[in-house]
Scaffold this active site. Structure first.
Site, mmCIF file in Angstrom:
data_model
loop_
_atom_site.group_PDB
_atom_site.id
_atom_site.type_symbol
_atom_site.label_atom_id
_atom_site.label_comp_id
_atom_site.label_asym_id
_atom_site.label_seq_id
_atom_site.Cartn_x
_atom_site.Cartn_y
_atom_site.Cartn_z
ATOM 1 N N ASN A 114 -12.750 -31.527 -31.841
ATOM 2 C CA ASN A 114 -12.364 -32.555 -32.707
ATOM 3 C C ASN A 114 -10.798 -32.254 -32.977
ATOM 4 O O ASN A 114 -10.226 -31.617 -33.745
ATOM 5 C CB ASN A 114 -13.005 -32.850 -33.588
ATOM 6 C CG ASN A 114 -12.676 -34.069 -34.567
ATOM 7 O OD1 ASN A 114 -11.534 -34.658 -34.417
ATOM 8 N ND2 ASN A 114 -13.273 -34.036 -35.729
ATOM 9 N N GLU A 138 -14.661 -37.334 -42.484
ATOM 10 C CA GLU A 138 -13.214 -37.813 -42.940
ATOM 11 C C GLU A 138 -13.336 -39.113 -42.896
ATOM 12 O O GLU A 138 -12.570 -39.900 -43.551
ATOM 13 C CB GLU A 138 -12.227 -37.096 -41.836
ATOM 14 C CG GLU A 138 -11.901 -35.676 -42.537
ATOM 15 C CD GLU A 138 -11.594 -34.526 -41.318
ATOM 16 O OE1 GLU A 138 -11.186 -34.890 -40.248
ATOM 17 O OE2 GLU A 138 -11.953 -33.310 -41.521
ATOM 18 N N LYS A 151 -8.506 -34.293 -34.342
ATOM 19 C CA LYS A 151 -8.091 -35.139 -35.413
ATOM 20 C C LYS A 151 -6.700 -35.731 -35.016
ATOM 21 O O LYS A 151 -6.336 -36.018 -34.086
ATOM 22 C CB LYS A 151 -8.079 -34.231 -36.605
ATOM 23 C CG LYS A 151 -9.542 -33.506 -36.821
ATOM 24 C CD LYS A 151 -10.022 -32.901 -38.144
ATOM 25 C CE LYS A 151 -11.223 -32.335 -38.178
ATOM 26 N NZ LYS A 151 -11.586 -31.747 -39.286
ATOM 27 N N HIS A 163 -17.781 -39.481 -38.854
ATOM 28 C CA HIS A 163 -17.261 -38.022 -39.334
ATOM 29 C C HIS A 163 -16.940 -38.161 -40.674
ATOM 30 O O HIS A 163 -16.761 -39.220 -41.270
ATOM 31 C CB HIS A 163 -16.032 -37.919 -38.432
ATOM 32 C CG HIS A 163 -15.338 -36.490 -38.736
ATOM 33 N ND1 HIS A 163 -14.631 -36.293 -40.010
ATOM 34 C CD2 HIS A 163 -15.554 -35.277 -38.117
ATOM 35 C CE1 HIS A 163 -14.477 -34.902 -39.766
ATOM 36 N NE2 HIS A 163 -15.025 -34.445 -38.831
ATOM 37 N N SER A 198 -15.648 -25.263 -39.935
ATOM 38 C CA SER A 198 -15.024 -23.977 -39.987
ATOM 39 C C SER A 198 -15.570 -22.921 -38.918
ATOM 40 O O SER A 198 -15.654 -21.557 -39.048
ATOM 41 C CB SER A 198 -14.975 -23.202 -41.324
ATOM 42 O OG SER A 198 -14.189 -23.909 -42.107
ATOM 43 N N GLY A 233 -12.666 -27.614 -42.545
ATOM 44 C CA GLY A 233 -11.315 -27.411 -42.713
ATOM 45 C C GLY A 233 -11.329 -26.424 -43.840
ATOM 46 O O GLY A 233 -10.039 -26.314 -44.482
ATOM 47 N N GLU A 281 -22.430 -31.362 -40.212
ATOM 48 C CA GLU A 281 -21.169 -30.887 -40.650
ATOM 49 C C GLU A 281 -21.185 -30.902 -42.232
ATOM 50 O O GLU A 281 -20.910 -31.742 -42.649
ATOM 51 C CB GLU A 281 -19.934 -31.717 -40.085
ATOM 52 C CG GLU A 281 -19.774 -31.506 -38.627
ATOM 53 C CD GLU A 281 -18.393 -31.846 -38.239
ATOM 54 O OE1 GLU A 281 -17.770 -31.049 -37.643
ATOM 55 O OE2 GLU A 281 -18.161 -33.031 -38.400
HETATM 56 P P1 PGA Z 1 -13.135 -27.516 -38.766
HETATM 57 O O1 PGA Z 1 -13.523 -29.077 -38.734
HETATM 58 O O2 PGA Z 1 -13.575 -26.817 -37.537
HETATM 59 O O3 PGA Z 1 -11.738 -27.590 -38.879
HETATM 60 O O4 PGA Z 1 -13.811 -27.187 -40.158
HETATM 61 C C1 PGA Z 1 -14.855 -29.521 -38.008
HETATM 62 C C2 PGA Z 1 -14.839 -31.030 -38.138
HETATM 63 O O5 PGA Z 1 -14.316 -31.824 -38.941
HETATM 64 O O6 PGA Z 1 -15.190 -31.567 -37.034
#
Ligand code: PGA
Length: 253
Positions: free
Chosen positions: A11, A99, A13, A97, A211, A171, A165
């Site tokens: 992803n 976010e 982003k 997601h 992460s 993140g 997640e």
């Molecule tokens: P990250 O993001 O690996 O940077 O924690 C995962 C995601 O949001 O899909």
């Protein structure tokens, strides 16, 4: 024993300019084993989807959108339709997601409508779900996962993929332990069985995200109910993402 093909999904982003995206896609395509036992998916930002998909045509990687609008067409400035994603070369789409849920106040009903629209257009949805830190501390994790999965019960296509997640791990550099992730995945598979029957639950691919890095991927992928990863930060680095893909492949071997 089920034979679920693992998925490694990157992803990206709101990162990367066009040249960087193309260089990363090319680096990944070149680094992949020719007979890979892993499905590798990339989710570039919408303006980059078409060029990345075109560059990867004929290569063993697929491309998806990071979001879609629940309606087919219309006056929705800044949004993207399922058909536009299809025409840009997408076969997959992320839905719900965290976010999107937090930045754009997306609730379960809207997420379900998006899953339905994706299925209608023949896009394969990856439903993202997971609890916040506060919800985990209040021991409400399973209740939240139940609510988020049940919301799509009537609209999810058979090929639905679910990405667990935990919001507190996205993140942040903090990862769920293999035990925490496995417990959530086991719960989701059990609930999927109650909603859609045992066969479909057994075939359901459950990804972990939050992460994921080359050093924690091997321990996570060994868990019985973890069928791959949705990777943010580490998917922006070809070497790191290839190592994670390799860990998924080793688990399938
Ligand atoms: P990250 O993001 O690996 O940077 O924690 C995962 C995601 O949001 O899909």
């Amino acid at each position: 024993m089920s034979c679920r093909v693992p998925i490694a999904a990157g992803n990206w982003k709101m990162n990367l300019r066009r040249d960087q995206a193309l260089a990363l896609a090319e680096g990944l395509a070149r680094g992949l084993a020719p007979q890979g036992a892993v499905e590798v998916l990339l989710f570039p930002a919408h303006p980059l989807v078409e060029v990345v998909a075109a560059a990867l045509r004929g290569r063993p990687l697929e491309v998806g959108g990071q979001d879609l609008h629940p309606e087919e067409w219309g006056a929705h400035t800044g949004d993207v339709s399922a058909w536009q994603l299809v025409d840009s070369g997408c076969t997959w789409v992320l839905v719900g997601h965290s976010e999107r849920r937090s930045d754009h106040a997306e609730g379960d009903e809207l997420v379900a409508a998006k899953v339905a629209r994706a299925a209608d257009a023949g896009l394969l949805p990856i439903l993202c779900l997971g609890e916040t830190l506060a919800e985990r501390q209040q021991e409400r994790t399973l209740e939240v996962l139940d609510r988020q999965l049940t919301a799509v019960a009537d609209v999810a296509p058979t090929e639905l993929v679910v990405a667990y997640e935990p919001v507190w791990a996205i993140g942040t550099g903090e990862t769920a332990s293999p035990e925490q992730a496995q417990a959530a995945h086991e719960f989701l598979r059990t609930r999927a069985g109650e909603l859609w029957g045992a066969t479909r639950a057994d075939q359901l691919r459950l990804l972990y995200g939050g992460s994921v890095k080359p050093d924690n991927a091997p321990d996570l992928i060994r868990c019985e109910d973890i069928d791959g990863f949705l990777v943010g930060g580490a998917s922006l680095d070809a070497e790191k993402f290839l190592a994670i893909i390799h860990a998924c492949g080793a688990s399938a071997a």
